[in-house]
Design a protein around this motif. Sequence first.
Motif, PDB file in Angstrom:
ATOM      1  N   GLU A   1      30.476  58.823  36.443  1.00  0.00           N
ATOM      2  CA  GLU A   1      31.091  57.514  36.676  1.00  0.00           C
ATOM      3  C   GLU A   1      30.552  56.861  37.944  1.00  0.00           C
ATOM      4  OE1 GLU A   1      35.434  57.066  34.879  1.00  0.00           O
ATOM      5  OE2 GLU A   1      35.342  58.684  36.353  1.00  0.00           O
ATOM      6  N   LEU A   2      30.331  57.639  38.972  1.00  0.00           N
ATOM      7  CA  LEU A   2      29.758  57.089  40.193  1.00  0.00           C
ATOM      8  C   LEU A   2      28.331  56.611  39.955  1.00  0.00           C
ATOM      9  CD1 LEU A   2      31.183  59.642  42.773  1.00  0.00           C
ATOM     10  CD2 LEU A   2      31.547  57.165  42.845  1.00  0.00           C
ATOM     11  N   ARG A   3      27.580  57.372  39.171  1.00  0.00           N
ATOM     12  CA  ARG A   3      26.213  56.963  38.845  1.00  0.00           C
ATOM     13  C   ARG A   3      26.209  55.650  38.076  1.00  0.00           C
ATOM     14  NH1 ARG A   3      22.357  60.497  34.773  1.00  0.00           N
ATOM     15  NH2 ARG A   3      20.657  58.985  34.526  1.00  0.00           N
ATOM     16  N   GLU A   4      27.087  55.517  37.098  1.00  0.00           N
ATOM     17  CA  GLU A   4      27.148  54.295  36.292  1.00  0.00           C
ATOM     18  C   GLU A   4      27.491  53.090  37.156  1.00  0.00           C
ATOM     19  OE1 GLU A   4      30.386  53.204  33.154  1.00  0.00           O
ATOM     20  OE2 GLU A   4      28.836  54.392  32.120  1.00  0.00           O
ATOM     21  N   ALA A   5      28.465  53.256  38.045  1.00  0.00           N
ATOM     22  CA  ALA A   5      28.841  52.158  38.932  1.00  0.00           C
ATOM     23  C   ALA A   5      27.699  51.830  39.886  1.00  0.00           C
ATOM     24  CB  ALA A   5      30.099  52.513  39.711  1.00  0.00           C
ATOM     25  N   ALA A   6      27.008  52.859  40.376  1.00  0.00           N
ATOM     26  CA  ALA A   6      25.907  52.639  41.319  1.00  0.00           C
ATOM     27  C   ALA A   6      24.768  51.867  40.655  1.00  0.00           C
ATOM     28  CB  ALA A   6      25.405  53.969  41.865  1.00  0.00           C
ATOM     29  N   VAL A   7      24.432  52.208  39.421  1.00  0.00           N
ATOM     30  CA  VAL A   7      23.370  51.491  38.723  1.00  0.00           C
ATOM     31  C   VAL A   7      23.728  50.009  38.612  1.00  0.00           C
ATOM     32  CG1 VAL A   7      22.204  51.197  36.507  1.00  0.00           C
ATOM     33  CG2 VAL A   7      22.503  53.492  37.455  1.00  0.00           C
ATOM     34  N   THR A   8      24.960  49.729  38.229  1.00  0.00           N
ATOM     35  CA  THR A   8      25.404  48.337  38.103  1.00  0.00           C
ATOM     36  C   THR A   8      25.340  47.617  39.446  1.00  0.00           C
ATOM     37  OG1 THR A   8      26.872  48.906  36.257  1.00  0.00           O
ATOM     38  CG2 THR A   8      27.319  46.847  37.413  1.00  0.00           C
ATOM     39  N   CYS A   9      25.835  48.265  40.494  1.00  0.00           N
ATOM     40  CA  CYS A   9      25.887  47.627  41.811  1.00  0.00           C
ATOM     41  C   CYS A   9      24.492  47.424  42.397  1.00  0.00           C
ATOM     42  CB  CYS A   9      26.751  48.460  42.760  1.00  0.00           C
ATOM     43  SG  CYS A   9      28.520  48.427  42.366  1.00  0.00           S
ATOM     44  N   PHE A  10      23.628  48.416  42.297  1.00  0.00           N
ATOM     45  CA  PHE A  10      22.276  48.274  42.834  1.00  0.00           C
ATOM     46  C   PHE A  10      21.504  47.195  42.076  1.00  0.00           C
ATOM     47  CE2 PHE A  10      23.129  51.890  45.330  1.00  0.00           C
ATOM     48  CZ  PHE A  10      22.075  52.129  46.191  1.00  0.00           C
ATOM     49  N   THR A  11      21.719  47.114  40.774  1.00  0.00           N
ATOM     50  CA  THR A  11      21.046  46.078  39.990  1.00  0.00           C
ATOM     51  C   THR A  11      21.518  44.693  40.416  1.00  0.00           C
ATOM     52  OG1 THR A  11      20.840  47.609  38.108  1.00  0.00           O
ATOM     53  CG2 THR A  11      20.587  45.261  37.657  1.00  0.00           C
ATOM     54  N   ALA A  12      22.822  44.552  40.653  1.00  0.00           N
ATOM     55  CA  ALA A  12      23.356  43.273  41.119  1.00  0.00           C
ATOM     56  C   ALA A  12      22.803  42.926  42.500  1.00  0.00           C
ATOM     57  CB  ALA A  12      24.879  43.329  41.161  1.00  0.00           C
ATOM     58  N   ALA A  13      22.706  43.921  43.373  1.00  0.00           N
ATOM     59  CA  ALA A  13      22.149  43.689  44.707  1.00  0.00           C
ATOM     60  C   ALA A  13      20.691  43.255  44.617  1.00  0.00           C
ATOM     61  CB  ALA A  13      22.283  44.945  45.554  1.00  0.00           C
ATOM     62  N   LEU A  14      19.960  43.891  43.726  1.00  0.00           N
ATOM     63  CA  LEU A  14      18.546  43.564  43.553  1.00  0.00           C
ATOM     64  C   LEU A  14      18.375  42.111  43.124  1.00  0.00           C
ATOM     65  CD1 LEU A  14      15.721  44.853  43.601  1.00  0.00           C
ATOM     66  CD2 LEU A  14      16.049  45.457  41.194  1.00  0.00           C
TER      67      LEU A  14
ATOM     68  N   ALA B   1      24.069  42.516  50.348  1.00  0.00           N
ATOM     69  CA  ALA B   1      24.000  41.735  49.109  1.00  0.00           C
ATOM     70  C   ALA B   1      25.304  41.817  48.327  1.00  0.00           C
ATOM     71  CB  ALA B   1      22.837  42.217  48.254  1.00  0.00           C
ATOM     72  N   LEU B   2      25.889  43.012  48.251  1.00  0.00           N
ATOM     73  CA  LEU B   2      27.094  43.194  47.456  1.00  0.00           C
ATOM     74  C   LEU B   2      28.318  42.540  48.087  1.00  0.00           C
ATOM     75  CD1 LEU B   2      26.628  46.889  46.271  1.00  0.00           C
ATOM     76  CD2 LEU B   2      26.248  44.788  44.969  1.00  0.00           C
ATOM     77  N   PHE B   3      28.286  42.289  49.379  1.00  0.00           N
ATOM     78  CA  PHE B   3      29.429  41.667  50.040  1.00  0.00           C
ATOM     79  C   PHE B   3      29.242  40.180  50.303  1.00  0.00           C
ATOM     80  CE2 PHE B   3      30.704  45.977  50.722  1.00  0.00           C
ATOM     81  CZ  PHE B   3      32.093  45.923  50.856  1.00  0.00           C
ATOM     82  N   ASP B   4      28.017  39.732  50.493  1.00  0.00           N
ATOM     83  CA  ASP B   4      27.820  38.361  50.940  1.00  0.00           C
ATOM     84  C   ASP B   4      27.274  37.421  49.871  1.00  0.00           C
ATOM     85  OD1 ASP B   4      28.809  39.114  53.349  1.00  0.00           O
ATOM     86  OD2 ASP B   4      26.900  39.113  54.418  1.00  0.00           O
ATOM     87  N   ASP B   5      26.859  37.948  48.737  1.00  0.00           N
ATOM     88  CA  ASP B   5      26.458  37.093  47.620  1.00  0.00           C
ATOM     89  C   ASP B   5      27.603  37.051  46.616  1.00  0.00           C
ATOM     90  OD1 ASP B   5      24.036  35.785  46.030  1.00  0.00           O
ATOM     91  OD2 ASP B   5      25.147  37.077  44.644  1.00  0.00           O
ATOM     92  N   PRO B   6      28.190  35.870  46.356  1.00  0.00           N
ATOM     93  CA  PRO B   6      29.387  35.817  45.499  1.00  0.00           C
ATOM     94  C   PRO B   6      29.183  36.416  44.114  1.00  0.00           C
ATOM     95  CG  PRO B   6      29.089  33.736  46.662  1.00  0.00           C
ATOM     96  CD  PRO B   6      27.854  34.546  46.916  1.00  0.00           C
ATOM     97  N   GLU B   7      28.018  36.196  43.489  1.00  0.00           N
ATOM     98  CA  GLU B   7      27.790  36.756  42.159  1.00  0.00           C
ATOM     99  C   GLU B   7      27.746  38.284  42.209  1.00  0.00           C
ATOM    100  OE1 GLU B   7      24.593  35.038  39.885  1.00  0.00           O
ATOM    101  OE2 GLU B   7      24.800  33.112  40.924  1.00  0.00           O
ATOM    102  N   ALA B   8      27.021  38.826  43.185  1.00  0.00           N
ATOM    103  CA  ALA B   8      26.934  40.278  43.301  1.00  0.00           C
ATOM    104  C   ALA B   8      28.288  40.876  43.654  1.00  0.00           C
ATOM    105  CB  ALA B   8      25.898  40.654  44.360  1.00  0.00           C
ATOM    106  N   THR B   9      29.068  40.176  44.475  1.00  0.00           N
ATOM    107  CA  THR B   9      30.403  40.663  44.840  1.00  0.00           C
ATOM    108  C   THR B   9      31.284  40.810  43.615  1.00  0.00           C
ATOM    109  OG1 THR B   9      30.279  39.671  47.047  1.00  0.00           O
ATOM    110  CG2 THR B   9      32.463  40.137  46.183  1.00  0.00           C
ATOM    111  N   GLU B  10      31.229  39.831  42.736  1.00  0.00           N
ATOM    112  CA  GLU B  10      32.065  39.892  41.530  1.00  0.00           C
ATOM    113  C   GLU B  10      31.622  41.034  40.623  1.00  0.00           C
ATOM    114  OE1 GLU B  10      35.086  39.325  39.047  1.00  0.00           O
ATOM    115  OE2 GLU B  10      34.815  38.390  41.017  1.00  0.00           O
ATOM    116  N   VAL B  11      30.309  41.238  40.471  1.00  0.00           N
ATOM    117  CA  VAL B  11      29.818  42.352  39.655  1.00  0.00           C
ATOM    118  C   VAL B  11      30.275  43.680  40.254  1.00  0.00           C
ATOM    119  CG1 VAL B  11      27.755  43.574  38.885  1.00  0.00           C
ATOM    120  CG2 VAL B  11      27.829  41.078  38.787  1.00  0.00           C
ATOM    121  N   ALA B  12      30.142  43.815  41.573  1.00  0.00           N
ATOM    122  CA  ALA B  12      30.552  45.064  42.220  1.00  0.00           C
ATOM    123  C   ALA B  12      32.050  45.297  42.058  1.00  0.00           C
ATOM    124  CB  ALA B  12      30.171  45.027  43.698  1.00  0.00           C
TER     125      ALA B  12
END
Length: 437
Positions: free
Chosen positions: A371-384, A326-337
Amino acid sequence: MSDSVIDGGDCTESRAAVTEAEVDALVQGICFKTGPPRTVGVEVEWLVKELHLPQLPVTPERLEAAYATLRTVPLKSPLTIEPGGQLELSSPPAASLMECIGTVSADLDTVRAVLAEDGLGLVGVGHDPWHAPRRFLHEPRYDAMEACLDRTGRAGRHMMCASASVQVCLDAGYEGPGPLGHERRWWLAHQLGAVLVAAFANSPLSGRRRTGWRSTRQLMWMEIGAGRAGAPPPDGDPRAGWARHVLDSPVMCVRRDSGPWDVPEGLTFREWTRSRAPRPPTRADLDYHLTTLFPPVRPRGHLELRMIDAQPGDDGWIVPLAVTAALFDDPEATEVAHQAVKPLAERSLNLPAPHNPLWVDAARHGLADHELREAAVTCFTAALMALPRLGATPAVTQAVADYLNHYVVRGRCPADDLLDRLHGTDHRAPGRKGLRT
């Protein structure tokens, strides 16, 4: 490792030697096949243990008998056996996430049924928590690999014989620097890779004891050294950077038709093309050399993300596959990540992964790192949010939501469950069943 299938032809027959310039051109041409992201794949590795008492050792004879039976079973995913007896399934390229999940899930059902007949089962963990490394396959290539890696300590044997992972394979992307371009995807894979290490860390034990690392598997890769398990800094032209790395990396071995393979010390492929000794290197030697490099992101025409520990549960591998796709192949999620990991890039100090400070912290602390936790929350939410756009079923989307809520939001990873159990507490996530429906 996914390197069990290699060129098995006559490696000393008369072939044209490759020059340094030819190697540079070949690597740049074969390792990044650009175009629109259309396919996804996964390679899942497992430890094979006693079905009900996985802490008990399994004899090589039992493993060989079980694998002999498995080789007669039709599977859509190629099955290979790793040096320590780990089992790997490598999916064919799939046109969608759900096609990939369906193919591998069906094959795993078949494999589990065959193993269960002999009282064996698959265990998803990044590093064997019970047993010391023990080599199951004794072949010239693994003899040479062991001899080469032993020069940097015992980590190589742990990598070969006691580790398991989930490797996600993605298309390299469009030519150029755009949102789905190969330059952006190469950069994102190295920065987001640290988040994936931390979020899915699942190997805190060795010899039944804490190692002090959430991902001991990543620790072993770091200890092997940057020449073998590192990567060039992700900034700049990926093709040129990777070609330089390939040329300047040490040759693991010089293959022979009979007898043990030569294991030179300190000979880079660049030096081999110049010295042409002990014999001139050929295209087949280059192809083999590429399989002996184990960076966390390996370009093989597509991008192979190798940093994720094997996951617990029958279907635990589906969550890292779904999130990464999701984080690599969906353009919106890619930009958030991309925006989420930008601040983390400063901690990399432009040093190669996995040896830079960001990756070290990810492997040691997991999501306890704020910082890793904060980034992970953002990325997982975008993937979801992206998964329905990629055609994921409600069950897969729910599995990612459960993982986000149970682990990521709480700053935990599966390694914390293993540590809790070691200390007599149990905060494991609820079982993830029915992810294929």
